[in-house]
Design a protein around this motif. Structure first.
Motif, PDB file in Angstrom:
ATOM      1  N   LEU A 196       0.403 -37.708 -10.984  1.00 32.02           N
ATOM      2  CA  LEU A 196       1.523 -37.265 -10.534  1.00 32.02           C
ATOM      3  C   LEU A 196       2.368 -36.581 -11.854  1.00 32.02           C
ATOM      4  CD1 LEU A 196       3.858 -36.912  -8.488  1.00 32.02           C
ATOM      5  CD2 LEU A 196       4.718 -39.055  -8.883  1.00 32.02           C
ATOM      6  N   SER A 197       2.035 -37.412 -12.975  1.00 32.02           N
ATOM      7  CA  SER A 197       2.583 -36.623 -14.163  1.00 32.02           C
ATOM      8  C   SER A 197       1.878 -35.183 -14.635  1.00 32.02           C
ATOM      9  CB  SER A 197       2.693 -37.544 -15.450  1.00 32.02           C
ATOM     10  OG  SER A 197       3.066 -38.723 -14.911  1.00 32.02           O
ATOM     11  N   LYS A 198       0.593 -35.018 -14.141  1.00 31.85           N
ATOM     12  CA  LYS A 198      -0.131 -33.795 -14.815  1.00 31.85           C
ATOM     13  C   LYS A 198      -0.146 -32.765 -13.653  1.00 31.85           C
ATOM     14  CE  LYS A 198      -1.097 -35.803 -18.682  1.00 31.85           C
ATOM     15  NZ  LYS A 198      -0.258 -35.472 -19.920  1.00 31.85           N
ATOM     16  N   GLY A 199       0.022 -33.124 -12.539  1.00 36.22           N
ATOM     17  CA  GLY A 199      -0.364 -32.071 -11.388  1.00 36.22           C
ATOM     18  C   GLY A 199       0.576 -31.073 -11.320  1.00 36.22           C
ATOM     19  N   LYS A 200       0.157 -29.930 -11.061  1.00 37.89           N
ATOM     20  CA  LYS A 200       1.070 -28.853 -10.810  1.00 37.89           C
ATOM     21  C   LYS A 200       1.445 -28.917  -9.181  1.00 37.89           C
ATOM     22  CE  LYS A 200       0.428 -26.677 -14.765  1.00 37.89           C
ATOM     23  NZ  LYS A 200       1.321 -27.059 -15.809  1.00 37.89           N
ATOM     24  N   GLY A 201       2.634 -28.827  -9.060  1.00 35.98           N
ATOM     25  CA  GLY A 201       3.204 -28.914  -7.623  1.00 35.98           C
ATOM     26  C   GLY A 201       2.764 -30.421  -6.746  1.00 35.98           C
ATOM     27  N   GLY A 202       2.310 -31.230  -7.700  1.00 33.46           N
ATOM     28  CA  GLY A 202       2.202 -32.550  -7.228  1.00 33.46           C
ATOM     29  C   GLY A 202       0.758 -32.831  -6.737  1.00 33.46           C
ATOM     30  N   LEU A 203       0.014 -31.820  -6.868  1.00 32.22           N
ATOM     31  CA  LEU A 203      -1.634 -31.761  -6.492  1.00 32.22           C
ATOM     32  C   LEU A 203      -2.480 -32.232  -7.756  1.00 32.22           C
ATOM     33  CD1 LEU A 203      -1.560 -28.583  -4.254  1.00 32.22           C
ATOM     34  CD2 LEU A 203      -1.448 -30.900  -3.549  1.00 32.22           C
ATOM     35  N   HIS A 204      -3.124 -33.329  -7.653  1.00 33.24           N
ATOM     36  CA  HIS A 204      -4.081 -33.527  -8.750  1.00 33.24           C
ATOM     37  C   HIS A 204      -4.840 -34.914  -8.070  1.00 33.24           C
ATOM     38  CE1 HIS A 204      -5.123 -35.616 -12.489  1.00 33.24           C
ATOM     39  NE2 HIS A 204      -4.746 -34.515 -13.142  1.00 33.24           N
ATOM     40  N   PHE A 205      -6.027 -34.849  -8.700  1.00 33.31           N
ATOM     41  CA  PHE A 205      -7.138 -35.606  -8.329  1.00 33.31           C
ATOM     42  C   PHE A 205      -6.422 -37.049  -8.550  1.00 33.31           C
ATOM     43  CE2 PHE A 205     -10.120 -38.639 -10.062  1.00 33.31           C
ATOM     44  CZ  PHE A 205     -11.239 -38.578  -9.051  1.00 33.31           C
ATOM     45  N   GLY A 206      -5.706 -37.412  -9.496  1.00 33.99           N
ATOM     46  CA  GLY A 206      -5.328 -38.691  -9.999  1.00 33.99           C
ATOM     47  C   GLY A 206      -4.313 -39.090  -8.770  1.00 33.99           C
ATOM     48  N   ARG A 207      -3.585 -38.379  -8.393  1.00 33.28           N
ATOM     49  CA  ARG A 207      -2.495 -38.822  -7.425  1.00 33.28           C
ATOM     50  C   ARG A 207      -3.443 -38.910  -6.124  1.00 33.28           C
ATOM     51  NH1 ARG A 207       2.464 -35.065  -5.337  1.00 33.28           N
ATOM     52  NH2 ARG A 207       3.782 -36.973  -4.371  1.00 33.28           N
ATOM     53  N   LYS A 208      -4.021 -38.141  -5.502  1.00 32.53           N
ATOM     54  CA  LYS A 208      -4.823 -38.342  -4.338  1.00 32.53           C
ATOM     55  C   LYS A 208      -5.636 -39.515  -4.403  1.00 32.53           C
ATOM     56  CE  LYS A 208      -8.378 -36.433  -1.611  1.00 32.53           C
ATOM     57  NZ  LYS A 208      -9.408 -35.395  -1.389  1.00 32.53           N
ATOM     58  N   TRP A 209      -6.252 -39.901  -5.323  1.00 29.09           N
ATOM     59  CA  TRP A 209      -6.996 -41.084  -5.176  1.00 29.09           C
ATOM     60  C   TRP A 209      -6.151 -42.379  -5.495  1.00 29.09           C
ATOM     61  CZ3 TRP A 209     -11.429 -41.738  -3.022  1.00 29.09           C
ATOM     62  CH2 TRP A 209     -11.935 -40.877  -2.544  1.00 29.09           C
ATOM     63  N   GLY A 210      -5.069 -41.908  -6.447  1.00 30.36           N
ATOM     64  CA  GLY A 210      -4.309 -43.348  -6.509  1.00 30.36           C
ATOM     65  C   GLY A 210      -3.522 -43.774  -5.408  1.00 30.36           C
ATOM     66  N   VAL A 211      -3.364 -42.884  -4.734  1.00 24.68           N
ATOM     67  CA  VAL A 211      -2.499 -43.003  -3.551  1.00 24.68           C
ATOM     68  C   VAL A 211      -3.445 -43.707  -2.490  1.00 24.68           C
ATOM     69  CG1 VAL A 211      -1.491 -42.025  -1.167  1.00 24.68           C
ATOM     70  CG2 VAL A 211      -0.699 -41.451  -3.499  1.00 24.68           C
ATOM     71  N   LEU A 212      -4.656 -43.248  -2.145  1.00 26.35           N
ATOM     72  CA  LEU A 212      -5.763 -43.769  -1.312  1.00 26.35           C
ATOM     73  C   LEU A 212      -6.128 -44.940  -1.668  1.00 26.35           C
ATOM     74  CD1 LEU A 212      -7.785 -40.469  -0.701  1.00 26.35           C
ATOM     75  CD2 LEU A 212      -6.077 -41.497   0.941  1.00 26.35           C
ATOM     76  N   LEU A 213      -6.323 -45.419  -3.081  1.00 27.42           N
ATOM     77  CA  LEU A 213      -6.868 -46.763  -3.445  1.00 27.42           C
ATOM     78  C   LEU A 213      -5.481 -47.547  -3.362  1.00 27.42           C
ATOM     79  CD1 LEU A 213      -8.885 -45.668  -6.521  1.00 27.42           C
ATOM     80  CD2 LEU A 213      -9.743 -46.417  -4.339  1.00 27.42           C
ATOM     81  N   THR A 214      -4.627 -47.102  -3.643  1.00 25.28           N
ATOM     82  CA  THR A 214      -3.399 -48.082  -3.481  1.00 25.28           C
ATOM     83  C   THR A 214      -3.394 -48.439  -1.991  1.00 25.28           C
ATOM     84  OG1 THR A 214      -2.117 -47.212  -5.238  1.00 25.28           O
ATOM     85  CG2 THR A 214      -0.698 -48.189  -3.378  1.00 25.28           C
ATOM     86  N   TRP A 215      -3.522 -47.725  -0.804  1.00 23.19           N
ATOM     87  CA  TRP A 215      -3.317 -47.881   0.538  1.00 23.19           C
ATOM     88  C   TRP A 215      -4.624 -48.776   0.752  1.00 23.19           C
ATOM     89  CZ3 TRP A 215      -2.332 -42.234   2.806  1.00 23.19           C
ATOM     90  CH2 TRP A 215      -0.901 -41.891   2.641  1.00 23.19           C
ATOM     91  N   LEU A 216      -5.824 -48.496   0.332  1.00 25.08           N
ATOM     92  CA  LEU A 216      -6.838 -49.521   0.518  1.00 25.08           C
ATOM     93  C   LEU A 216      -6.634 -50.739   0.055  1.00 25.08           C
ATOM     94  CD1 LEU A 216     -10.073 -49.580   1.202  1.00 25.08           C
ATOM     95  CD2 LEU A 216     -10.389 -49.126  -1.221  1.00 25.08           C
ATOM     96  N   VAL A 217      -5.975 -51.101  -1.019  1.00 25.79           N
ATOM     97  CA  VAL A 217      -5.920 -52.248  -1.458  1.00 25.79           C
ATOM     98  C   VAL A 217      -4.781 -53.033  -0.647  1.00 25.79           C
ATOM     99  CG1 VAL A 217      -4.817 -53.768  -3.249  1.00 25.79           C
ATOM    100  CG2 VAL A 217      -6.211 -52.013  -4.101  1.00 25.79           C
TER     101      VAL A 217
END
Length: 131
Positions: A95-116
């Motif tokens: 979320l800190s590095k992504g342009k326009g909110g799009l970034h590998f870390g944000r996507k996978w961070g959300v998905l893994l959070t939801w998985l947990v």
């Protein structure tokens, strides 16, 4: 029953909260903004990253504590805990590095959070049902 594993992951989460809070404070000092974000996008982003962790952590940690108290194995608790911490780090970085909110870390961070969150929910419902 001891809640040492939950205590460990809650403590790591607290360190993340602290680190992200310090980031917000630094932005406030740099930009001389005491309340709100003053229209400053860097401060608004730092606040949003911090808030997102604070929105997710209580429910995940409650479910984690309940799962440990109900007897979930240490190995599974560590799996959930490790995924949780990795997810939150990925999300904060993404979320800190992504342009326009799009970034590998944000996507996978959300998905893994939801998985947990979903995994711990299923575990606790399973305990309730005696599975």
């Amino acid at each position: 029953m001891s809640l040492m594993i939950s205590g460990f992951y809650a403590s790591i989460t607290a360190l993340l909260v602290l680190g992200l809070s310090i980031r917000v404070i630094k932005q406030r000092r740099i930009n001389k903004i005491g309340i709100g974000d003053g229209g400053n996008s860097e401060l608004a982003l730092a606040q949003r990253v911090h808030e997102n962790l604070l929105e997710n952590a209580p429910m995940v940690l409650i479910l984690f504590i309940l799962a440990e108290n109900n007897g979930l194995s240490a190995a599974l608790l560590h799996c959930f805990g490790t995924i949780w911490i990795v997810a939150r780090l990925l999300h904060a970085i993404g979320l800190s590095k992504g342009k326009g909110g799009l970034h590998f870390g944000r996507k996978w961070g959300v998905l893994l959070t939801w998985l947990v969150l979903l995994g711990l929910t299923i575990v606790n419902i399973g305990f309730f049902l005696g599975l």
